[in-house]
Write an enzyme that holds these catalytic residues in place. Structure first.
Site, PDB file in Angstrom:
ATOM      1  N   ASP A  58      13.052 -78.603  -0.829  1.00 36.33           N
ATOM      2  CA  ASP A  58      14.327 -78.511  -1.576  1.00 36.33           C
ATOM      3  C   ASP A  58      14.864 -77.082  -1.652  1.00 36.33           C
ATOM      4  O   ASP A  58      15.354 -76.648  -2.696  1.00 36.33           O
ATOM      5  CB  ASP A  58      14.139 -79.055  -3.012  1.00 36.33           C
ATOM      6  CG  ASP A  58      13.644 -80.492  -3.021  1.00 36.33           C
ATOM      7  OD1 ASP A  58      13.991 -81.238  -2.101  1.00 36.33           O
ATOM      8  OD2 ASP A  58      12.912 -80.851  -3.960  1.00 36.33           O
ATOM      9  N   HIS A 101      18.935 -84.482  -2.809  1.00 33.07           N
ATOM     10  CA  HIS A 101      17.980 -84.374  -3.918  1.00 33.07           C
ATOM     11  C   HIS A 101      18.695 -84.754  -5.224  1.00 33.07           C
ATOM     12  O   HIS A 101      19.820 -84.306  -5.462  1.00 33.07           O
ATOM     13  CB  HIS A 101      17.420 -82.946  -4.015  1.00 33.07           C
ATOM     14  CG  HIS A 101      16.385 -82.825  -5.081  1.00 33.07           C
ATOM     15  ND1 HIS A 101      15.117 -83.310  -4.931  1.00 33.07           N
ATOM     16  CD2 HIS A 101      16.456 -82.316  -6.339  1.00 33.07           C
ATOM     17  CE1 HIS A 101      14.431 -83.101  -6.048  1.00 33.07           C
ATOM     18  NE2 HIS A 101      15.221 -82.497  -6.917  1.00 33.07           N
TER      19      HIS A 101
HETATM   20  C1  GRF Z   1      17.148 -90.569  -3.953  1.00 32.62           C
HETATM   21  O1  GRF Z   1      17.223 -90.326  -5.320  1.00 32.62           O
HETATM   22  C2  GRF Z   1      17.148 -89.267  -3.186  1.00 32.62           C
HETATM   23  O2  GRF Z   1      17.886 -88.277  -3.801  1.00 32.62           O
HETATM   24  C3  GRF Z   1      15.698 -88.893  -3.201  1.00 32.62           C
HETATM   25  O3  GRF Z   1      15.015 -90.120  -3.067  1.00 32.62           O
HETATM   26  C4  GRF Z   1      15.820 -91.188  -3.563  1.00 32.62           C
HETATM   27  C5  GRF Z   1      15.959 -92.190  -2.466  1.00 32.62           C
HETATM   28  O4  GRF Z   1      16.680 -93.318  -2.856  1.00 32.62           O
HETATM   29  N1  GRF Z   1      15.409 -87.887  -2.213  1.00 32.62           N
HETATM   30  P1  GRF Z   1      17.129 -94.378  -1.779  1.00 32.62           P
HETATM   31  O5  GRF Z   1      15.877 -94.768  -0.997  1.00 32.62           O
HETATM   32  O6  GRF Z   1      18.157 -93.765  -0.912  1.00 32.62           O
HETATM   33  O7  GRF Z   1      17.658 -95.538  -2.574  1.00 32.62           O
END
Ligand code: GRF
Length: 212
Positions: A157, A116
């Site tokens: 979360d 997260h």
């Molecule tokens: C990331 O910021 C992650 O923390 C959140 O969604 C986003 C996904 O980014 N849960 P990616 O698809 O890995 O580039």
């Protein structure tokens, strides 16, 4: 049991590579970080399958480019059977914009890791995803933000926290802050997965202890 036998057993255990399923909904830069770190042996595991709940997730292209099976699954029963057929030891939620049903979080208790983009318990839970997290961070004027990895339970979360890393909030736009935090995510997610694959993460009284 003598010491030599114990030692040999430990070596043997460490050699058993874990089967990982990565669940995504979007771009998959965290997925890429995991793929890269399994391929270079930093993580003692293999991404067996990438599962997306969205047909057009770019992460599916990343999976294909890496020679990893990628599938679109929207149905929970199908998800459960696919995870079981692939003998999955660890599920990683890497930008998976769907809350897993309790049925799955119970089967895979302390075997699902989520990333997260904030310091949980701040700026998390329902409605806090993507740019919204960083917009809220900037609006509030907090001086530090960061990223958190945690085990997943039935609430958004909310499970035991594995790792966190912070960064200072300057005068960035939400997009710039997102990019800054993503860099941290790409450090702590592979590290958390590595520790899991080495059986180093124990949950004691609802808290994660990282052991040797
Ligand atoms: C990331 O910021 C992650 O923390 C959140 O969604 C986003 C996904 O980014 N849960 P990616 O698809 O890995 O580039």
């Amino acid at each position: 049991m003598n010491l030599e036998k114990l030692f040999l057993e430990k070596i043997e255990l460490n050699l058993v590579s874990k089967n990982i399923a990565v669940l995504i909904s979007g771009g998959g830069t965290n997925l890429q970080a995991i793929i890269d770190n399994t391929k270079n042996d930093y993580i003692n595991g293999k991404v067996k399958i990438v599962i997306s709940n969205k047909e057009n997730a770019y992460g599916l292209v990343r999976a294909k480019n890496a020679g990893i099976k990628g599938v679109v699954i929207k149905d929970d029963e199908k998800l459960i059977s696919t995870l079981s057929e692939n003998k999955i030891d660890l599920i990683v939620l890497a930008g998976y914009l769907k809350i897993l049903p309790e049925k799955i979080t119970k089967i895979y208790e302390n075997k699902i890791i989520n990333i997260h983009p904030s310091l949980i318990p701040a700026f998390c839970g329902r409605g806090y995803y993507g740019l919204k997290v960083h917009e809220a961070v900037i609006k509030k004027g907090v001086k530090y933000t960061g990223a958190t990895t945690h085990f997943v339970n039935e609430c958004a979360d909310d499970g035991p926290i594995i790792m966190q890393k912070i960064t200072e909030v300057g005068d960035e736009t939400p997009e710039e802050l997102q990019a800054k935090v993503l860099k941290i995510e790409h450090e702590i997610l592979p590290k958390s997965v590595k520790y899991f694959c080495e059986d180093k993460l124990k949950v004691v009284n609802g808290k994660v202890v990282i052991g040797g």
